[in-house]
Design an enzyme around this catalytic site. Sequence first.
Site, PDB file in Angstrom:
ATOM      1  N   HIS A 298     -37.757 -24.029  87.532  1.00 46.23           N
ATOM      2  CA  HIS A 298     -38.676 -23.095  86.882  1.00 46.23           C
ATOM      3  C   HIS A 298     -38.859 -21.844  87.738  1.00 46.23           C
ATOM      4  O   HIS A 298     -39.458 -21.916  88.810  1.00 46.23           O
ATOM      5  CB  HIS A 298     -40.009 -23.816  86.683  1.00 46.23           C
TER       6      HIS A 298
ATOM      7  N   GLU B 107     -34.042 -21.441  85.589  1.00 48.95           N
ATOM      8  CA  GLU B 107     -34.856 -20.885  84.497  1.00 48.95           C
ATOM      9  C   GLU B 107     -35.163 -19.421  84.798  1.00 48.95           C
ATOM     10  O   GLU B 107     -35.626 -19.073  85.904  1.00 48.95           O
ATOM     11  CB  GLU B 107     -36.162 -21.662  84.362  1.00 48.95           C
TER      12      GLU B 107
ATOM     13  N   ASP C 258     -37.027 -15.800  83.205  1.00 51.68           N
ATOM     14  CA  ASP C 258     -37.871 -15.149  82.202  1.00 51.68           C
ATOM     15  C   ASP C 258     -37.430 -13.689  82.101  1.00 51.68           C
ATOM     16  O   ASP C 258     -37.298 -13.004  83.121  1.00 51.68           O
ATOM     17  CB  ASP C 258     -39.341 -15.173  82.645  1.00 51.68           C
TER      18      ASP C 258
ATOM     19  N   HIS D 153     -41.506 -12.864  85.268  1.00 54.90           N
ATOM     20  CA  HIS D 153     -42.285 -13.678  84.329  1.00 54.90           C
ATOM     21  C   HIS D 153     -43.330 -12.868  83.570  1.00 54.90           C
ATOM     22  O   HIS D 153     -43.434 -12.958  82.346  1.00 54.90           O
ATOM     23  CB  HIS D 153     -42.972 -14.839  85.063  1.00 54.90           C
TER      24      HIS D 153
END
Length: 307
Positions: free
Chosen positions: A42, A69, A71, A84
């Site tokens: 993440h 991951e 964003d 993010h």
Amino acid sequence: MKHHSRLPLAAVLALGISPLAAQADALAQQLEDLQGFQIIAHRGASGYAPEHTWFAYDKARDMGADYLELDLHMSADNQLMVIHDDTLERTTNGEGNVKDHSLDALKALDAGSWFNQAHPEYANDDYAGAKLLTLDEVIGRYGDDVRYYIETKSPERYPELQRALVETLEAEGLVDAGAVVIQSFSQDSLEQIHALNADIPLVQLVWYSTAEDGDGLNEWTGVTPAPAEITDADFKAIADYAVGIGPNVVYDGQDVIDADFVAQAHANGLLVHPYTINEPDAMQRLLDWGVDGMFTNFPNRLNAIVE
Ligand code: G3P
Ligand code: CA
């Protein structure tokens, strides 16, 4: 990372395999791998290093994560930026909206020092001055040696994001290499991507929280009703465009999903990848429920449990 790599073209030809067949094999391999348990790092190994920096991604790769991951937002000059928040304050020394800054302005920011202040137990002088990254830079560094689990953030802010993302992934051969999953809370964003390239595995994110009147749960995006009221048809509607669902697990100290949710999603053709699970006890509990992967800031902890 502990999986796949696409064979180089020369090797494919030498083996007498047609490039198209090799692409199909790579995608099929990704879908097969998704049936096994996936460790999704993440924002990288963001428990140990500033999120979405080389430090966090390199650690995630070295800790055996299956996916990095990412964003995504866009700069004022339409570059795909990996960050993010909509805004800069939490993870950089900048101010304001990502979308109001040019690529050059974003690259001038310090995206690492905040981590040393927020997490002194993992502070490292090297993190100071770490740079925000573009998607192109991340792909340039890792290619298809890793897999990417990319979230389209705030797509209503960036109408061009879906097309720009798919064009980038296609140009780099990453869809055919079976190296990408795309996730979003926005059903519209996922449906746009599905229309642009139906080969890309998609995951629908959902967020369950207590209803304002305190009676039961709401789902933030309206994609499903509360878990207690979900029908097979609700899951099947997601399975029309996605391979999986990504739910939160706990809200305000209470579980919002359970083993029955996981079983019902499975029965209707969906993988279940909950977020964001950082403690070993919580990881084991979800493994016992039969989830297919987890987002975690500490990929090594999850790896130690699943190996
Ligand atoms: O993408 C899964 C999870 O990351 C969603 O929450 O806010 O951390 O992007 P967030
Ligand atoms: Ca995310």
